[in-house]
Enzyme design. Structure first.
Site, PDB file in Angstrom:
ATOM      1  N   GLY A  26       0.838  -1.197   0.000  1.00  0.00           N
ATOM      2  CA  GLY A  26       0.000   0.000   0.000  1.00  0.00           C
ATOM      3  C   GLY A  26       0.863   1.233   0.000  1.00  0.00           C
ATOM      4  N   GLY A  27       0.219   2.380   0.277  1.00  0.00           N
ATOM      5  CA  GLY A  27       0.952   3.627   0.287  1.00  0.00           C
ATOM      6  C   GLY A  27       2.040   3.658   1.342  1.00  0.00           C
ATOM      7  CB  VAL A  31       1.681  -6.003   4.940  1.00  0.00           C
ATOM      8  CG1 VAL A  31       1.328  -6.680   6.264  1.00  0.00           C
ATOM      9  CG2 VAL A  31       1.322  -4.521   4.995  1.00  0.00           C
ATOM     10  CD  GLU A 103      -4.347  -9.271  16.905  1.00  0.00           C
ATOM     11  OE1 GLU A 103      -5.257 -10.121  16.965  1.00  0.00           O
ATOM     12  OE2 GLU A 103      -4.481  -8.108  17.334  1.00  0.00           O
ATOM     13  CG  ASP A 147      -7.658   5.290   4.941  1.00  0.00           C
ATOM     14  OD1 ASP A 147      -8.719   5.567   4.340  1.00  0.00           O
ATOM     15  OD2 ASP A 147      -6.724   4.664   4.416  1.00  0.00           O
ATOM     16  CG  ASN A 152      -7.323   0.422   6.550  1.00  0.00           C
ATOM     17  OD1 ASN A 152      -6.433  -0.331   6.164  1.00  0.00           O
ATOM     18  ND2 ASN A 152      -7.281   1.725   6.347  1.00  0.00           N
ATOM     19  CG  ASP A 166      -2.946   0.030   8.048  1.00  0.00           C
ATOM     20  OD1 ASP A 166      -2.153  -0.757   8.600  1.00  0.00           O
ATOM     21  OD2 ASP A 166      -3.126   0.041   6.827  1.00  0.00           O
TER      22      ASP A 166
END
Length: 392
Positions: A26-27, A31, A103, A147, A152, A166
């Site tokens: 992502g931005g 991950v 986590e 966000d 998310n 996030d």
């Protein structure tokens, strides 16, 4: 990041973390699912895209600023303590590429569950309440997400509970990318669309967008193909169509809560996330989604019966989990999967959500038609179930 060793890759002090699978990008950066060799558990490592966020010239002072900001925001986000927020365990700044240790949530993002067709009301209330509880815990620590969106919010495979991920990263990106504001236009509050920092009530607006999509199948304005500028203008100036105008079956109290969350003026939204949790509890009480496990005669109530005769929250979660496990084991079109989906639809209807039951049967009928043909017995059985619950 250290180089491969016997085909394996390790990061962190003493090669503590072994990288397993690349989960996504992502931005913020990449991950990975990894194994913590010290504590013997799976974790998620979120790597900082330092080269991009620090700019093309890689000015040492700028790199230092980004690193320090990353460490501060990580420390703030780590203070959030909620069963509905993915925990941050550590932050490694010594590596060439800094990363968060988080986590690992074994499950799918919420956007795998929403879209096109509405969710059953019991599931909408449950997940919305859990998201609001996670936000309340964060806001108590003065941490704003900025966000909130389906991608998310992760739904755990084990128990169908949600985890928000996030936290704090949007503010970090806001501070490091001077030409943009972090956030997703489909779910962004009017004040965030105006590039204002926003506060807790900005998160509540985004929660309202997510809840709107849960009950209607679509975000309040546009879709993923919509122009971001047009979306921003709609959030600031256009009134969303009331959910009940999009389809029947949305309780008036739930529609009122969603429309209040979507108020243009933050002052007109609920005062805080705990107020949203309380409102959802009242809606659940009106829907009678809790009660004793079985009727005294041991039978399930018929179509249209009140769910006050039956406790369904845990049973619905178990049925949803059973469907997912059967799909993983046998595939989408296996007879056991189809039977389990029918049982889930009927359980949804018996819980009091006859609209949700009809929609689950309709979706199953469309799938069976694509797999087996419109005249197949499984297709006809599914559409017959839809008609039964529509009639109810």
């Amino acid at each position: 990041m250290t180089g491969p060793r016997n085909g394996r890759r390790f990061v962190g002090p003493g090669d503590r973390f072994e990288l397993a699978d690349h989960i996504g990008s992502g931005g913020f950066g990449d991950v990975w699912r990894a194994r913590d060799g010290t504590l013997g558990r799976e974790v998620a490592l979120k790597f900082l895209a330092l080269n991009r966020l620090a700019g093309p010239r890689q000015d040492p002072e700028r790199v230092t600023q980004v690193r320090e900001r990353f460490a501060r925001e990580s420390l703030i986000a780590a203070k959030v303590d909620s069963p509905y927020v993915a925990s941050i365990y550590d932050c490694d700044m010594g590596d060439e590429t800094p990363f968060l240790v988080m986590e690992y949530v074994d499950g799918e993002p919420l956007n795998a569950h929403v879209g096109i067709t509405p969710l059953p009301l019991a599931r909408t209330c449950r997940w919305s309440s859990q998201i609001a509880q996670g936000l309340a815990a964060a806001h108590d620590r003065s941490v704003v997400h900025r966000d909130i969106k389906p991608s998310n919010v992760l739904v755990r495979e084990a128990d169908s509970d949600v985890r928000i991920v996030d936290f704090g990263l949007s503010r970090f990106i806001d501070a490091t990318e001077t030409r943009s504001t972090a956030g997703t236009p489909l779910y962004m509050s009017p004040e965030r669309c105006r590039a204002e920092p926003g506060d807790e009530r900005s998160d509540l607006y985004s929660l309202g967008c997510v809840m709107y999509e849960m009950v209607t199948g679509w975000p309040p304005f546009g879709d993923t193909r919509a122009d971001p500028v047009a979306l921003a203008q709609a959030h600031q100036n256009k009134a969303p169509t009331p959910p009940r105008a999009q389809g029947s079956g949305v309780p008036p109290a739930l529609e009122k809560l969603i429309m209040t969350l979507l108020a243009k003026d933050p002052e007109h939204r609920p005062h805080n996330a705990r107020a949203v949790v309380h409102a959802i509890k009242e809606i659940e009480r009106d829907l009678d989604v809790s009660g004793p496990e079985r009727r005294t005669d041991g039978l399930l109530p018929g179509p249209g019966a009140s769910a006050s005769d039956n406790g369904f929250a845990d049973r619905l979660s178990a049925a949803e989990l059973a469907v997912r496990r059967l799909i993983w084991k046998h595939g989408q079109d296996h007879a056991l999967v189809i039977t389990a989906r029918m049982e889930l639809a009927d359980l949804t209807g018996h819980s009091g959500d006859v609209r949700g039951a009809a929609e689950l049967y309709d979706r199953l009928g469309q799938d069976c038609s694509a797999w087996f043909g419109p005249g197949h017995s499984r297709t006809l059985d599914a559409f017959e179930g839809m008609v039964r619950w529509v009639s109810a």
